[in-house]
Design a protein around this motif. Structure first.
Motif, PDB file in Angstrom:
ATOM      1  N   VAL A   1      39.451  66.977  41.373  1.00 26.28           N
ATOM      2  CA  VAL A   1      39.810  68.389  41.576  1.00 26.28           C
ATOM      3  C   VAL A   1      40.090  69.076  40.235  1.00 26.28           C
ATOM      4  CG1 VAL A   1      41.518  69.957  42.560  1.00 26.28           C
ATOM      5  CG2 VAL A   1      40.687  68.016  43.900  1.00 26.28           C
ATOM      6  N   LEU A   2      40.861  68.407  39.372  1.00 24.99           N
ATOM      7  CA  LEU A   2      41.180  69.006  38.077  1.00 24.99           C
ATOM      8  C   LEU A   2      39.950  69.077  37.172  1.00 24.99           C
ATOM      9  CD1 LEU A   2      44.690  67.478  37.292  1.00 24.99           C
ATOM     10  CD2 LEU A   2      44.134  69.768  38.120  1.00 24.99           C
ATOM     11  N   SER A   3      39.077  68.078  37.261  1.00 20.58           N
ATOM     12  CA  SER A   3      37.855  68.108  36.455  1.00 20.58           C
ATOM     13  C   SER A   3      36.952  69.249  36.885  1.00 20.58           C
ATOM     14  CB  SER A   3      37.113  66.771  36.572  1.00 20.58           C
ATOM     15  OG  SER A   3      37.863  65.733  35.986  1.00 20.58           O
ATOM     16  N   ALA A   4      36.921  69.516  38.181  1.00 26.95           N
ATOM     17  CA  ALA A   4      36.125  70.638  38.670  1.00 26.95           C
ATOM     18  C   ALA A   4      36.675  71.956  38.157  1.00 26.95           C
ATOM     19  CB  ALA A   4      36.103  70.643  40.205  1.00 26.95           C
ATOM     20  N   ALA A   5      37.993  72.001  37.971  1.00 25.82           N
ATOM     21  CA  ALA A   5      38.626  73.258  37.558  1.00 25.82           C
ATOM     22  C   ALA A   5      38.681  73.417  36.046  1.00 25.82           C
ATOM     23  CB  ALA A   5      40.042  73.336  38.128  1.00 25.82           C
TER      24      ALA A   5
ATOM     25  N   GLY B   1      33.062  66.563  38.398  1.00 24.94           N
ATOM     26  CA  GLY B   1      32.257  67.453  37.579  1.00 24.94           C
ATOM     27  C   GLY B   1      31.230  68.231  38.365  1.00 24.94           C
ATOM     28  N   ASN B   2      30.874  67.744  39.558  1.00 24.44           N
ATOM     29  CA  ASN B   2      29.885  68.434  40.387  1.00 24.44           C
ATOM     30  C   ASN B   2      30.441  69.668  41.089  1.00 24.44           C
ATOM     31  OD1 ASN B   2      27.692  66.721  39.911  1.00 24.44           O
ATOM     32  ND2 ASN B   2      28.314  65.290  41.514  1.00 24.44           N
ATOM     33  N   GLY B   3      31.759  69.776  41.168  1.00 20.74           N
ATOM     34  CA  GLY B   3      32.366  70.782  42.025  1.00 20.74           C
ATOM     35  C   GLY B   3      32.178  72.220  41.591  1.00 20.74           C
ATOM     36  N   THR B   4      32.165  72.475  40.290  1.00 20.30           N
ATOM     37  CA  THR B   4      32.044  73.846  39.794  1.00 20.30           C
ATOM     38  C   THR B   4      31.078  73.888  38.616  1.00 20.30           C
ATOM     39  OG1 THR B   4      33.844  73.646  38.176  1.00 20.30           O
ATOM     40  CG2 THR B   4      34.446  74.309  40.427  1.00 20.30           C
ATOM     41  N   HIS B   5      30.743  75.099  38.201  1.00 19.83           N
ATOM     42  CA  HIS B   5      29.789  75.260  37.097  1.00 19.83           C
ATOM     43  C   HIS B   5      30.376  74.858  35.744  1.00 19.83           C
ATOM     44  CE1 HIS B   5      32.202  78.847  36.668  1.00 19.83           C
ATOM     45  NE2 HIS B   5      31.582  79.190  35.562  1.00 19.83           N
ATOM     46  N   ILE B   6      31.703  74.738  35.660  1.00 22.52           N
ATOM     47  CA  ILE B   6      32.329  74.314  34.414  1.00 22.52           C
ATOM     48  C   ILE B   6      32.872  72.894  34.519  1.00 22.52           C
ATOM     49  CG2 ILE B   6      32.938  76.657  33.696  1.00 22.52           C
ATOM     50  CD1 ILE B   6      35.808  76.055  34.648  1.00 22.52           C
ATOM     51  N   GLY B   7      32.509  72.185  35.561  1.00 20.58           N
ATOM     52  CA  GLY B   7      33.034  70.843  35.778  1.00 20.58           C
ATOM     53  C   GLY B   7      32.553  69.830  34.765  1.00 20.58           C
TER      54      GLY B   7
ATOM     55  N   TRP C   1      27.177  77.944  42.655  1.00 19.56           N
ATOM     56  CA  TRP C   1      27.431  76.541  42.318  1.00 19.56           C
ATOM     57  C   TRP C   1      28.527  75.957  43.203  1.00 19.56           C
ATOM     58  CZ3 TRP C   1      25.115  74.064  37.868  1.00 19.56           C
ATOM     59  CH2 TRP C   1      25.420  72.698  37.817  1.00 19.56           C
ATOM     60  N   PHE C   2      29.585  76.743  43.427  1.00 18.09           N
ATOM     61  CA  PHE C   2      30.687  76.253  44.258  1.00 18.09           C
ATOM     62  C   PHE C   2      30.218  75.966  45.680  1.00 18.09           C
ATOM     63  CE2 PHE C   2      34.380  76.828  47.040  1.00 18.09           C
ATOM     64  CZ  PHE C   2      35.268  75.920  46.470  1.00 18.09           C
TER      65      PHE C   2
ATOM     66  N   LYS D   1      27.281  75.082  46.713  1.00 17.54           N
ATOM     67  CA  LYS D   1      26.401  73.911  46.763  1.00 17.54           C
ATOM     68  C   LYS D   1      27.055  72.661  46.163  1.00 17.54           C
ATOM     69  CE  LYS D   1      23.137  76.566  48.366  1.00 17.54           C
ATOM     70  NZ  LYS D   1      22.733  76.511  49.791  1.00 17.54           N
ATOM     71  N   GLY D   2      27.824  72.859  45.094  1.00 17.69           N
ATOM     72  CA  GLY D   2      28.392  71.712  44.390  1.00 17.69           C
ATOM     73  C   GLY D   2      29.631  71.130  45.035  1.00 17.69           C
ATOM     74  N   SER D   3      30.493  71.984  45.590  1.00 18.15           N
ATOM     75  CA  SER D   3      31.740  71.468  46.163  1.00 18.15           C
ATOM     76  C   SER D   3      31.498  70.571  47.381  1.00 18.15           C
ATOM     77  CB  SER D   3      32.696  72.622  46.516  1.00 18.15           C
ATOM     78  OG  SER D   3      32.110  73.515  47.436  1.00 18.15           O
ATOM     79  N   PRO D   4      30.535  70.885  48.285  1.00 19.22           N
ATOM     80  CA  PRO D   4      30.263  69.925  49.367  1.00 19.22           C
ATOM     81  C   PRO D   4      29.780  68.571  48.842  1.00 19.22           C
ATOM     82  CG  PRO D   4      29.312  72.072  49.888  1.00 19.22           C
ATOM     83  CD  PRO D   4      29.750  72.124  48.460  1.00 19.22           C
ATOM     84  N   VAL D   5      28.984  68.611  47.769  1.00 16.52           N
ATOM     85  CA  VAL D   5      28.519  67.359  47.164  1.00 16.52           C
ATOM     86  C   VAL D   5      29.703  66.592  46.581  1.00 16.52           C
ATOM     87  CG1 VAL D   5      27.169  66.389  45.263  1.00 16.52           C
ATOM     88  CG2 VAL D   5      26.200  68.202  46.673  1.00 16.52           C
TER      89      VAL D   5
END
Length: 444
Positions: free
Chosen positions: A334-338, A377-383, A413-414, A416-420
């Motif tokens: 979660v923190l890496s995604a943020a 890292g997949n969760g957001t565009h800055i992950g 990205w969120f 598509k990426g957050s479900p992954v």
């Protein structure tokens, strides 16, 4: 650790750390590159450390993990030599031709190639290679490149977790914990393979509509390798490097030395190659970012603030190591995604090492950290850095084509990426629980 008392030195180092991380995470708001913010933070940490007597410029230099820096620089140089040969272009175009207009098959083929290469060349370098090629292939077939650009980043982020050199956080963890190439691949390879297959399945549904379309254009271009000698030599050298990575512990060689050895061999093999060309694609700003980050975290460690944090979470780890590992994996994700996975990894490594000195079996925590920051890292565009690059080239394409729909927005990205991210975390949690004895087994 229990006797540590929070003091002014800890507070000062924590403030510098927090301000630097906030500056890194808000890069798109203030416009300062994160490497600049990291450099400023490193200078501030040294000055604060000298004022409070816990850090010096000499100690800052010593805090840099040069194993990570040299390994990344050498691998980047190897790729920089390989790119002009046209070998990667020929490979990508061949896969596009093999798919014969079946878009999901093309996504799987390109995604597999990206993943396999990212196991050795790291995911950032891999998307730098394949991102522009994907756009060229999409243009030729008159299809939307977004599904394939996203797939390249998501699959490389996931697959790169499987080896010591596949993802920058892995390099940091392996160097800090003294984990060799074989151990990392054996422990992380199987769960990563299951998660990677899960990503392919999820992509089929997340992009069901664009993948069901029929390409309006045909891709019939034949792409030849421009410099077969250098390309073939680089493949042979990479193969030799894989063998040496496997044997590096027996040879008493660090991973960085294997990479530098391969780089030197390739440079000498390509006698006509100019060194200016060889280092053209070396991301100096990323290396500067790492150096600054190591100095910052080193200062926080010297102030004993990270040991203080470790003393607070130690009872939870001792009472239930399995739940602590799973919690670290999810919190790390979660923190890496943020906030990007590299800073979080840099901050967690000293905390885990501190608990190891107290006699705690921290082996599963290393695997939980690697899995969490990689999947997160997949969760957001800055992950992850790979994501940032993919977003950048999509935005450039949208400007060139005057078509905003071609840009990968943070919202897209969120979605598509957050479900992954969540799907793979569930898979990893189940595997961690079922095969806990495998992950808990101490390092050799």
């Amino acid at each position: 650790m229990e006797d540590l008392v929070f003091n002014d030195a800890m507070l000062a180092s924590a403030i510098v750390l927090a301000l630097t991380f906030i500056g890194i995470f808000t890069e798109y708001v203030h416009g300062l590159e994160r490497s600049k913010v990291a450099a400023a933070g490193a200078v501030a940490m040294i000055i604060v450390g000298q004022i409070y007597g816990f850090y010096s410029p000499e100690e800052a230099i010593g805090a840099v993990d040069w194993n990570v820096i040299f390994l990344l620089a050498a691998m980047m140089t190897i790729v920089s030599i390989m790119i002009p040969t046209g070998g990667f272009n020929a490979l990508a175009y061949k896969l596009a031709v093999i798919s014969k207009g079946r878009l999901y098959l093309m996504l799987v083929l390109i995604g597999t190639a990206v993943t396999v290469i990212s196991l050795l060349l790291d995911n950032v370098t891999t998307v730098v290679i394949f991102g522009p090629l994907i756009i060229l292939i999409a243009r030729a077939q008159k299809i939307n490149p977004i599904p394939y650009l996203l797939a390249a980043a998501l699959l490389s982020d996931t697959g790169g977790i499987g080896t010591l050199v596949g993802d920058p956080p892995n390099i940091m963890i392996g160097s800090a914990a003294d984990i060799d190439f074989n151990t990392f691949a054996i422990r992380m390879g199987p769960p990563v393979l299951v998660c990677w297959i899960g990503v392919l399945i999820m992509l089929r549904f997340l992009f069901a509509k664009p993948l069901a379309e029929k390409p309006e254009g045909e891709f019939t271009e034949v792409v030849e390798i421009k410099d077969k000698w250098t390309w073939n030599a680089s493949l042979i050298i990479l193969g030799a490097m894989v063998v040496l990575f496997i044997l590096h512990r027996a040879l008493h060689w660090e991973a960085w030395f294997v990479a530098v050895l391969g780089m030197a061999a390739l440079v000498l093999t390509s006698r006509k190659l100019l060194m200016d060309i060889a280092v053209e694609h070396v991301e100096l700003t990323l290396l500067m970012f790492f150096i600054g980050l190591f100095m910052i975290v080193g200062g926080v460690e010297h102030s004993q603030f990270l040991m203080y944090i470790g003393s607070l979470i130690r009872p939870f780890v001792e009472s239930d190591l399995l739940m602590a590992t799973i919690a670290l994996m999810w919190v790390g994700a979660v923190l890496s995604a943020a906030i990007d996975n590299i800073p979080f990894t840099a901050a967690m490594i000293p905390i885990i090492l501190g608990m190891e000195t107290q006699g705690i079996n921290v082996t599963p925590l290393w695997w939980g950290l690697a899995m969490g920051v990689g999947l997160g890292g997949n969760g957001t565009h800055i992950g992850s850095t790979a994501n940032v690059f993919i977003v950048t080239i999509s935005e450039r394409l949208a400007r060139e084509q005057n078509d905003p729909s071609l840009a990968i927005t943070p919202g897209l990205w969120f979605r598509k990426g957050s479900p992954v991210m969540l799907g793979t975390l569930v898979i990893a949690t189940i595997l961690m629980y079922v095969f806990w004895g495998w992950f808990e087994n101490p390092l050799p």
